[in-house]
Scaffold this motif. Structure first.
Motif, mmCIF file in Angstrom:
data_model
loop_
_atom_site.group_PDB
_atom_site.id
_atom_site.type_symbol
_atom_site.label_atom_id
_atom_site.label_comp_id
_atom_site.label_asym_id
_atom_site.label_seq_id
_atom_site.Cartn_x
_atom_site.Cartn_y
_atom_site.Cartn_z
ATOM 1 N N SER A 233 -17.836 46.326 13.727
ATOM 2 C CA SER A 233 -19.106 47.041 13.584
ATOM 3 C C SER A 233 -20.117 46.349 12.677
ATOM 4 O O SER A 233 -21.318 46.522 12.851
ATOM 5 C CB SER A 233 -18.848 48.458 13.025
ATOM 6 N N GLU A 234 -19.645 45.575 11.686
ATOM 7 C CA GLU A 234 -20.573 44.932 10.759
ATOM 8 C C GLU A 234 -21.121 43.655 11.387
ATOM 9 O O GLU A 234 -20.351 42.771 11.762
ATOM 10 C CB GLU A 234 -19.868 44.605 9.443
ATOM 11 N N PRO A 235 -22.445 43.527 11.500
ATOM 12 C CA PRO A 235 -23.015 42.367 12.195
ATOM 13 C C PRO A 235 -22.954 41.068 11.397
ATOM 14 O O PRO A 235 -23.069 39.991 11.968
ATOM 15 C CB PRO A 235 -24.467 42.787 12.432
ATOM 16 N N ASN A 236 -22.793 41.149 10.074
ATOM 17 C CA ASN A 236 -22.868 39.945 9.254
ATOM 18 C C ASN A 236 -21.831 39.985 8.140
ATOM 19 O O ASN A 236 -21.866 40.853 7.273
ATOM 20 C CB ASN A 236 -24.271 39.819 8.646
ATOM 21 N N ASP A 237 -20.884 39.050 8.185
ATOM 22 C CA ASP A 237 -19.882 38.887 7.130
ATOM 23 C C ASP A 237 -19.131 40.168 6.782
ATOM 24 O O ASP A 237 -19.222 40.675 5.650
ATOM 25 C CB ASP A 237 -20.536 38.331 5.864
ATOM 26 N N PRO A 238 -18.355 40.722 7.704
ATOM 27 C CA PRO A 238 -17.537 41.887 7.361
ATOM 28 C C PRO A 238 -16.495 41.588 6.293
ATOM 29 O O PRO A 238 -15.947 42.502 5.689
ATOM 30 C CB PRO A 238 -16.870 42.261 8.684
ATOM 31 N N ASN A 239 -16.226 40.292 6.052
ATOM 32 C CA ASN A 239 -15.260 39.887 5.019
ATOM 33 C C ASN A 239 -15.916 39.652 3.668
ATOM 34 O O ASN A 239 -15.278 39.146 2.746
ATOM 35 C CB ASN A 239 -14.489 38.637 5.454
ATOM 36 N N ALA A 240 -17.189 40.014 3.514
ATOM 37 C CA ALA A 240 -17.864 39.867 2.228
ATOM 38 C C ALA A 240 -17.333 40.897 1.239
ATOM 39 O O ALA A 240 -17.116 42.058 1.589
ATOM 40 C CB ALA A 240 -19.370 40.026 2.396
ATOM 41 N N MET A 241 -17.133 40.453 0.005
ATOM 42 C CA MET A 241 -16.626 41.358 -1.029
ATOM 43 C C MET A 241 -17.245 40.984 -2.368
ATOM 44 O O MET A 241 -17.496 39.811 -2.644
ATOM 45 C CB MET A 241 -15.100 41.303 -1.111
ATOM 46 N N ALA A 242 -17.500 41.979 -3.186
ATOM 47 C CA ALA A 242 -17.975 41.729 -4.538
ATOM 48 C C ALA A 242 -16.775 41.378 -5.408
ATOM 49 O O ALA A 242 -15.752 42.063 -5.369
ATOM 50 C CB ALA A 242 -18.683 42.958 -5.086
ATOM 51 N N LEU A 243 -16.904 40.311 -6.173
ATOM 52 C CA LEU A 243 -15.864 39.871 -7.101
ATOM 53 C C LEU A 243 -16.383 40.043 -8.515
ATOM 54 O O LEU A 243 -17.380 39.429 -8.898
ATOM 55 C CB LEU A 243 -15.507 38.404 -6.848
ATOM 56 N N ALA A 244 -15.710 40.876 -9.300
ATOM 57 C CA ALA A 244 -16.073 41.078 -10.699
ATOM 58 C C ALA A 244 -15.071 40.366 -11.594
ATOM 59 O O ALA A 244 -13.861 40.555 -11.449
ATOM 60 C CB ALA A 244 -16.103 42.565 -11.037
ATOM 61 N N THR A 245 -15.586 39.534 -12.493
ATOM 62 C CA THR A 245 -14.764 38.844 -13.483
ATOM 63 C C THR A 245 -15.352 39.123 -14.857
ATOM 64 O O THR A 245 -16.416 39.732 -14.984
ATOM 65 C CB THR A 245 -14.725 37.325 -13.218
ATOM 66 N N ALA A 246 -14.672 38.665 -15.890
ATOM 67 C CA ALA A 246 -15.167 38.872 -17.246
ATOM 68 C C ALA A 246 -14.729 37.715 -18.128
ATOM 69 O O ALA A 246 -13.725 37.045 -17.858
ATOM 70 C CB ALA A 246 -14.648 40.187 -17.823
ATOM 71 N N THR A 247 -15.474 37.492 -19.195
ATOM 72 C CA THR A 247 -15.128 36.469 -20.162
ATOM 73 C C THR A 247 -13.940 36.934 -20.999
ATOM 74 O O THR A 247 -13.468 38.071 -20.873
ATOM 75 C CB THR A 247 -16.309 36.182 -21.094
ATOM 76 N N SER A 248 -13.493 36.076 -21.889
ATOM 77 C CA SER A 248 -12.369 36.423 -22.754
ATOM 78 C C SER A 248 -12.694 37.581 -23.694
ATOM 79 O O SER A 248 -11.783 38.251 -24.194
ATOM 80 C CB SER A 248 -11.930 35.203 -23.570
ATOM 81 N N VAL A 249 -13.986 37.822 -23.932
ATOM 82 C CA VAL A 249 -14.379 38.937 -24.805
ATOM 83 C C VAL A 249 -14.891 40.132 -23.993
ATOM 84 O O VAL A 249 -15.447 41.070 -24.548
ATOM 85 C CB VAL A 249 -15.433 38.498 -25.840
ATOM 86 N N GLY A 250 -14.695 40.084 -22.684
ATOM 87 C CA GLY A 250 -14.987 41.241 -21.851
ATOM 88 C C GLY A 250 -16.395 41.350 -21.313
ATOM 89 O O GLY A 250 -16.768 42.398 -20.779
ATOM 90 N N MET A 251 -17.219 40.290 -21.397
ATOM 91 C CA MET A 251 -18.558 40.322 -20.818
ATOM 92 C C MET A 251 -18.441 40.154 -19.307
ATOM 93 O O MET A 251 -17.994 39.118 -18.821
ATOM 94 C CB MET A 251 -19.413 39.201 -21.397
ATOM 95 N N PRO A 252 -18.845 41.165 -18.516
ATOM 96 C CA PRO A 252 -18.595 41.110 -17.079
ATOM 97 C C PRO A 252 -19.694 40.396 -16.303
ATOM 98 O O PRO A 252 -20.832 40.264 -16.765
ATOM 99 C CB PRO A 252 -18.555 42.591 -16.690
ATOM 100 N N SER A 253 -19.345 39.945 -15.110
ATOM 101 C CA SER A 253 -20.321 39.447 -14.145
ATOM 102 C C SER A 253 -19.756 39.698 -12.750
ATOM 103 O O SER A 253 -18.543 39.843 -12.570
ATOM 104 C CB SER A 253 -20.623 37.959 -14.352
ATOM 105 N N VAL A 254 -20.630 39.760 -11.762
ATOM 106 C CA VAL A 254 -20.199 40.083 -10.403
ATOM 107 C C VAL A 254 -21.036 39.292 -9.422
ATOM 108 O O VAL A 254 -22.207 38.998 -9.676
ATOM 109 C CB VAL A 254 -20.308 41.611 -10.133
ATOM 110 N N ARG A 255 -20.421 38.927 -8.280
ATOM 111 C CA ARG A 255 -21.105 38.194 -7.221
ATOM 112 C C ARG A 255 -20.355 38.431 -5.916
ATOM 113 O O ARG A 255 -19.225 38.901 -5.897
ATOM 114 C CB ARG A 255 -21.198 36.691 -7.520
ATOM 115 N N MET A 256 -20.986 38.064 -4.804
ATOM 116 C CA MET A 256 -20.359 38.224 -3.499
ATOM 117 C C MET A 256 -19.617 36.938 -3.126
ATOM 118 O O MET A 256 -20.137 35.830 -3.302
ATOM 119 C CB MET A 256 -21.396 38.541 -2.425
ATOM 120 N N VAL A 257 -18.408 37.097 -2.603
ATOM 121 C CA VAL A 257 -17.623 35.991 -2.062
ATOM 122 C C VAL A 257 -17.046 36.449 -0.721
ATOM 123 O O VAL A 257 -17.226 37.596 -0.318
ATOM 124 C CB VAL A 257 -16.496 35.558 -3.029
ATOM 125 N N LEU A 258 -16.362 35.554 -0.044
ATOM 126 C CA LEU A 258 -15.794 35.879 1.261
ATOM 127 C C LEU A 258 -14.266 35.898 1.212
ATOM 128 O O LEU A 258 -13.651 34.971 0.689
ATOM 129 C CB LEU A 258 -16.256 34.870 2.322
#
Length: 203
Positions: free
Chosen positions: A20-45
């Motif tokens: 049903s999804e027309p573009n990248d149905p395998n896209a997922m947000a990946l959340a990581t963090a530094t050693s002191v817990g500062m988070p960041s997020v981006r899309m990967v496949l």
């Protein structure tokens, strides 16, 4: 949301998304963090998933390990994934530690990509400052000229993959009036006797 196997349920939902999804149905947000817990997020496949013999298994993606996310993974292996298929009104949240794939698996996936994608990855100092776009395009052109006859680029050692071994998988389905369905699977038990338990959550 029937069934007691989170991987089977993931496969069912992922199959719906692929239809049903027309573009990248395998896209997922990946959340990581530094050693002191500062988070960041981006899309990967998502490039592989499923249980292992131990029952844990994982969800695999590939990236430049010198990127921001790569550095954060090295410093703090705990991460989270989110699949959001808006047209299906469904989400899947996955949490657990990341481990690097084998060099053989990284090689196999890197060389399964189109030649131009191999070139683009090898030429990029991902997440690093770039003086101007032409500098990157010049690298691309140089690598293309160097390896075009061979049709493949050697995989850079820092270009690799990571697998998230889930400890928690939550399935979320939209319902009218925000009376959503939420089902949480949690991996419990000793390392040699892991078992999925599941429970319903209030929306």
């Amino acid at each position: 949301m029937s069934g007691a196997d989170p991987y089977a349920l993931f496969d069912a939902w992922f199959g719906l998304a692929q239809g049903s999804e027309p573009n990248d149905p395998n896209a997922m947000a990946l959340a990581t963090a530094t050693s002191v817990g500062m988070p960041s997020v981006r899309m990967v496949l998502l490039k592989g998933h499923g249980p292992s013999e131990s029952g844990a298994g994982g969800f695999t993606f590939f990236t430049n390990a010198h990127s921001r996310k790569g550095e954060e993974i090295r410093a703090n292996c705990q991460a989270a994934l989110l699949f959001h298929w808006k047209s299906l009104r469904r989400q899947i949240r996955i949490e657990g530690p990341l481990t690097e794939v084998t060099p053989q698996r990284a090689d196999a996936y890197f060389h399964s990509r189109p030649f131009k994608s191999q070139v683009g990855s090898a030429a990029s100092d991902q997440s690093r400052p770039m003086p101007d776009r032409q500098s990157y395009l010049d690298r691309v052109a140089a690598l293309t000229a160097q390896y075009e006859a061979a049709g493949a680029v050697p995989r850079p050692a820092h270009w690799t993959g990571f697998t998230l071994a889930p400890q928690r998988i939550e399935f979320w389905m939209d319902r009218d009036n925000r009376l959503h369905d939420r089902r949480l699977f949690t991996l419990e038990g000793a390392a040699d006797a892991l078992k999925w338990t599941d429970t319903l959550l209030y929306p």
